[in-house]
Design a protein around this motif. Structure first.
Motif, short mmCIF file in Angstrom:
data_model
loop_
_atom_site.label_atom_id
_atom_site.label_comp_id
_atom_site.label_asym_id
_atom_site.label_seq_id
_atom_site.Cartn_x
_atom_site.Cartn_y
_atom_site.Cartn_z
N GLY A 1 -52.53 11.02 13.95
CA GLY A 1 -52.10 10.44 16.03
C GLY A 1 -52.18 9.84 16.58
N ILE A 2 -51.88 10.17 17.73
CA ILE A 2 -51.38 8.70 18.51
C ILE A 2 -52.12 9.66 20.10
CG2 ILE A 2 -49.05 8.33 18.90
CD1 ILE A 2 -49.98 5.27 19.37
N LEU A 3 -52.55 8.79 21.46
CA LEU A 3 -52.86 9.28 22.54
C LEU A 3 -52.55 8.28 23.21
CD1 LEU A 3 -54.06 11.77 24.81
CD2 LEU A 3 -56.29 10.19 23.85
N PHE A 4 -51.46 8.18 24.87
CA PHE A 4 -50.87 7.46 25.26
C PHE A 4 -51.09 8.25 26.03
CE2 PHE A 4 -47.21 8.46 23.34
CZ PHE A 4 -46.44 8.83 24.30
N ILE A 5 -50.94 7.01 27.65
CA ILE A 5 -50.57 7.49 29.06
C ILE A 5 -49.40 7.10 29.31
CG2 ILE A 5 -51.33 7.05 31.61
CD1 ILE A 5 -53.35 8.47 30.37
N THR A 6 -48.89 7.33 30.23
CA THR A 6 -47.58 7.16 31.02
C THR A 6 -46.28 7.54 32.02
OG1 THR A 6 -44.50 6.84 30.18
CG2 THR A 6 -45.49 8.67 29.32
N ARG B 1 -53.95 8.54 36.00
CA ARG B 1 -53.05 7.46 35.61
C ARG B 1 -51.99 7.41 35.53
NH1 ARG B 1 -57.10 6.26 30.86
NH2 ARG B 1 -56.90 8.97 31.28
N GLY B 2 -50.66 9.09 35.37
CA GLY B 2 -49.56 9.58 34.81
C GLY B 2 -49.95 10.76 33.81
N PHE B 3 -49.67 10.30 32.97
CA PHE B 3 -49.23 11.65 32.02
C PHE B 3 -49.89 10.86 30.20
CE2 PHE B 3 -46.14 12.26 35.15
CZ PHE B 3 -46.33 14.01 35.34
N GLN B 4 -51.17 12.06 30.26
CA GLN B 4 -51.38 11.75 28.86
C GLN B 4 -50.81 12.35 27.58
OE1 GLN B 4 -55.55 13.30 27.37
NE2 GLN B 4 -56.21 12.02 28.94
N ILE B 5 -50.22 12.48 26.75
CA ILE B 5 -49.42 11.89 25.65
C ILE B 5 -49.73 11.74 24.53
CG2 ILE B 5 -46.75 12.37 24.39
CD1 ILE B 5 -46.52 12.73 27.51
N ALA B 6 -50.12 13.61 23.23
CA ALA B 6 -50.51 12.93 22.50
C ALA B 6 -49.48 13.73 21.36
CB ALA B 6 -51.75 14.41 22.12
N ALA B 7 -49.53 12.33 20.72
CA ALA B 7 -48.32 13.14 19.30
C ALA B 7 -49.17 12.83 18.13
CB ALA B 7 -47.25 11.70 19.54
N ALA B 8 -48.44 13.71 17.64
CA ALA B 8 -48.57 13.65 16.05
C ALA B 8 -47.66 12.90 14.96
CB ALA B 8 -48.30 15.43 15.00
N ILE B 9 -48.12 11.84 14.04
CA ILE B 9 -47.25 10.53 13.57
C ILE B 9 -46.63 11.54 12.15
CG2 ILE B 9 -47.71 8.64 12.24
CD1 ILE B 9 -49.96 7.86 14.35
N LYS B 10 -45.39 11.35 12.46
CA LYS B 10 -44.91 12.11 10.87
C LYS B 10 -44.34 10.86 9.78
CE LYS B 10 -44.66 15.96 12.96
NZ LYS B 10 -45.69 17.12 12.23
N GLY B 11 -44.71 9.75 10.59
CA GLY B 11 -43.73 8.01 8.88
C GLY B 11 -43.92 7.02 10.14
N ILE B 12 -44.27 5.92 9.42
CA ILE B 12 -44.98 4.98 9.58
C ILE B 12 -43.23 3.56 8.94
CG2 ILE B 12 -45.65 2.59 9.72
CD1 ILE B 12 -47.66 5.32 10.46
N LYS B 13 -42.91 2.86 10.16
CA LYS B 13 -41.91 2.26 9.56
C LYS B 13 -42.26 1.06 9.79
CE LYS B 13 -37.64 0.90 12.67
NZ LYS B 13 -36.91 1.21 13.64
N ALA B 14 -41.69 0.98 8.64
CA ALA B 14 -41.69 -0.51 8.26
C ALA B 14 -40.82 -1.94 8.83
CB ALA B 14 -41.47 -1.29 6.78
N ASP B 15 -41.54 -2.43 9.40
CA ASP B 15 -40.75 -3.32 10.44
C ASP B 15 -40.54 -4.98 9.23
OD1 ASP B 15 -41.37 -2.86 12.31
OD2 ASP B 15 -43.36 -3.41 12.74
#
Length: 98
Positions: free
Chosen positions: A41-46, A84-98
């Motif tokens: 997962g990942i936690l971010f602010i927006t 700071r805005g909105f704290q968003i938590a997300a579950a990582i479902k897949g990694i994209k290759a660059d």
């Protein structure tokens, strides 16, 4: 002695860096700030809310040249107001290759 028991499968790692994301079914890129990341997962602010259940593509832009950027597909699991805005938590479902 503390009674706290960590229930997470994967440890969180602080990852203070810029982040951009877009909703899978909409045009436009939004900006945010990554707080931490784990293997699941990942936690971010927006600045705007995102509804739980929404699919997003997330791209991190680490300041440290030794830390590679991350591009991942994720599902929003939580969105709460933050000073700071909105704290968003997300579950990582897949990694994209660059």
């Amino acid at each position: 002695m503390s009674d706290y028991i960590e229930k997470r499968t994967f440890a969180r790692s602080p990852a203070h860096c810029r982040l951009s994301f877009n909703l899978i079914d909409r045009d436009g890129v939004r900006d945010g700030s990554c707080l931490d990341v784990s293997a699941a997962g990942i936690l971010f602010i927006t600045d705007r809310p995102v509804e739980p259940g929404r699919a997003v593509e997330i791209r991190t832009s680490p300041d440290n040249p030794n830390t590679p950027p991350l591009t991942a597909f994720a599902e929003i699991t939580r969105c709460i107001p933050d000073e700071r805005g909105f704290q968003i938590a997300a579950a990582i479902k897949g990694i994209k290759a660059d």
